[in-house]
Design a protein around this motif. Sequence first.
Motif, PDB file in Angstrom:
ATOM      1  N   SER A  80       0.871  -1.179   0.000  1.00 32.89           N
ATOM      2  CA  SER A  80       0.000   0.000   0.000  1.00 32.89           C
ATOM      3  C   SER A  80       0.907   1.229   0.000  1.00 32.89           C
ATOM      4  CB  SER A  80      -0.877  -0.034   1.258  1.00 32.89           C
ATOM      5  OG  SER A  80      -1.443   1.222   1.492  1.00 32.89           O
ATOM      6  N   LYS A  87      -8.630   8.466  -9.070  1.00 39.13           N
ATOM      7  CA  LYS A  87      -7.987   7.536 -10.005  1.00 39.13           C
ATOM      8  C   LYS A  87      -6.562   8.010 -10.262  1.00 39.13           C
ATOM      9  CE  LYS A  87     -12.076   5.754 -12.243  1.00 39.13           C
ATOM     10  NZ  LYS A  87     -12.829   5.559 -13.489  1.00 39.13           N
ATOM     11  N   TYR A 143      -3.101   7.587 -12.607  1.00 36.51           N
ATOM     12  CA  TYR A 143      -2.579   7.152 -13.914  1.00 36.51           C
ATOM     13  C   TYR A 143      -1.062   7.341 -13.945  1.00 36.51           C
ATOM     14  CZ  TYR A 143      -7.447   7.971 -15.376  1.00 36.51           C
ATOM     15  OH  TYR A 143      -8.807   7.961 -15.479  1.00 36.51           O
ATOM     16  N   ARG A 200      -2.986   1.551 -17.387  1.00 35.87           N
ATOM     17  CA  ARG A 200      -2.963   1.033 -16.015  1.00 35.87           C
ATOM     18  C   ARG A 200      -3.533   2.098 -15.082  1.00 35.87           C
ATOM     19  NH1 ARG A 200       2.945  -0.531 -15.460  1.00 35.87           N
ATOM     20  NH2 ARG A 200       2.646  -0.231 -13.231  1.00 35.87           N
ATOM     21  N   TYR A 240      -5.054   2.947 -11.244  1.00 31.19           N
ATOM     22  CA  TYR A 240      -5.155   2.545  -9.840  1.00 31.19           C
ATOM     23  C   TYR A 240      -6.196   3.435  -9.172  1.00 31.19           C
ATOM     24  CZ  TYR A 240      -0.697   0.158 -10.664  1.00 31.19           C
ATOM     25  OH  TYR A 240       0.294  -0.661 -11.159  1.00 31.19           O
ATOM     26  N   GLU A 241      -6.963   2.841  -8.273  1.00 31.14           N
ATOM     27  CA  GLU A 241      -7.957   3.628  -7.539  1.00 31.14           C
ATOM     28  C   GLU A 241      -7.597   3.655  -6.065  1.00 31.14           C
ATOM     29  OE1 GLU A 241     -12.038   2.695  -8.004  1.00 31.14           O
ATOM     30  OE2 GLU A 241     -12.122   3.400 -10.071  1.00 31.14           O
ATOM     31  N   GLY A 242      -7.840   4.792  -5.439  1.00 27.21           N
ATOM     32  CA  GLY A 242      -7.569   4.893  -4.011  1.00 27.21           C
ATOM     33  C   GLY A 242      -8.490   5.892  -3.356  1.00 27.21           C
ATOM     34  N   ILE A 267      -3.306   4.124  -1.926  1.00 28.67           N
ATOM     35  CA  ILE A 267      -3.625   3.217  -3.042  1.00 28.67           C
ATOM     36  C   ILE A 267      -3.019   1.832  -2.802  1.00 28.67           C
ATOM     37  CG2 ILE A 267      -3.970   4.926  -4.867  1.00 28.67           C
ATOM     38  CD1 ILE A 267      -1.066   4.419  -5.736  1.00 28.67           C
ATOM     39  N   ASN A 285      -1.156  -1.596  -3.908  1.00 31.46           N
ATOM     40  CA  ASN A 285      -0.059  -1.831  -4.859  1.00 31.46           C
ATOM     41  C   ASN A 285       0.296  -3.320  -4.830  1.00 31.46           C
ATOM     42  OD1 ASN A 285       2.127  -1.221  -6.608  1.00 31.46           O
ATOM     43  ND2 ASN A 285       3.508  -0.999  -4.873  1.00 31.46           N
ATOM     44  N   LYS A 286      -0.740  -4.146  -5.060  1.00 38.05           N
ATOM     45  CA  LYS A 286      -0.562  -5.595  -4.897  1.00 38.05           C
ATOM     46  C   LYS A 286       0.493  -6.163  -5.851  1.00 38.05           C
ATOM     47  CE  LYS A 286      -5.091  -6.623  -2.907  1.00 38.05           C
ATOM     48  NZ  LYS A 286      -5.625  -5.274  -2.852  1.00 38.05           N
ATOM     49  N   ASP A 287       0.572  -5.597  -7.070  1.00 40.81           N
ATOM     50  CA  ASP A 287       1.553  -6.121  -8.030  1.00 40.81           C
ATOM     51  C   ASP A 287       2.959  -5.556  -7.808  1.00 40.81           C
ATOM     52  OD1 ASP A 287       1.232  -3.537  -8.912  1.00 40.81           O
ATOM     53  OD2 ASP A 287       0.376  -4.062 -10.865  1.00 40.81           O
ATOM     54  N   LEU A 302       4.308  -0.123  -8.562  1.00 43.16           N
ATOM     55  CA  LEU A 302       4.472   1.296  -8.212  1.00 43.16           C
ATOM     56  C   LEU A 302       5.571   1.434  -7.177  1.00 43.16           C
ATOM     57  CD1 LEU A 302       0.719   2.305  -7.886  1.00 43.16           C
ATOM     58  CD2 LEU A 302       2.230   2.705  -9.830  1.00 43.16           C
TER      59      LEU A 302
END
Length: 225
Positions: free
Chosen positions: A150, A172, A174, A181, A183-185, A207, A209-211, A214
């Motif tokens: 996160s 959102k 970008y 891609r 990401y929402e937070g 936000i 950041n599972k992957d 970032l």
Amino acid sequence: HELGDELILTGTISFNQNNTSSVSSRVMGRIDKLYVKSEGEEIKAGEQLYEIYSEDLNLAAKEYLLAAEKLKTLSNLTIDFEKLFQAAKNKLMLYGLADGQLKDWAEKNNASVTFPIFSKESGIISSVDIKEGSTVMEGESIFHIADLSSLWVEAQVYYDDLKMIKENSTAKIYLPDDETRIYEGKISFINPELNPSSRITLIRIEIPNKDKKLKPGMQVSVSIL
């Protein structure tokens, strides 16, 4: 700037300070060697972080080796050497040493003069709080480690645009070089203090950041509807 009802801001990704933990010295001593020296370095659980020289640790190590030797060679019914051995071992583990190190010492009947300390967790070094050769007190911070699952996006907002922003509303995020891609937070913080000369304040968006793609320091675009 505003596009109809959409507010577009430029933001910077930073560590989520709620997801950082401190690696502190469990004992007074001298940091003989830092294996991690700069912010942003990735570390894994079990990786060596630093070596410390400590009179307290040396004394505890001698007690442990003596108890280990007596446990091997003596069987005196009036003294419970197993209990003495466990007490000496527990003291060293409270000082931050690892079980594997202690087993190795007991087998070789020999301990280090300086003591390597290993990381209990994986993450990214968010700060290095001490220099090689420095004396540390018990409880003093040596590193901070951040979990990047996160992150925070911090962006500056003009006072006139604050009316479009509410805490807990969705934003959102970008990446400028890849707008596919998204990401929402949630907006987690709006600074109540306004810079009087620029009439700008800061907002923060948390936000996921599972992957782990970032990274802190990246520039991003922020869209708020």
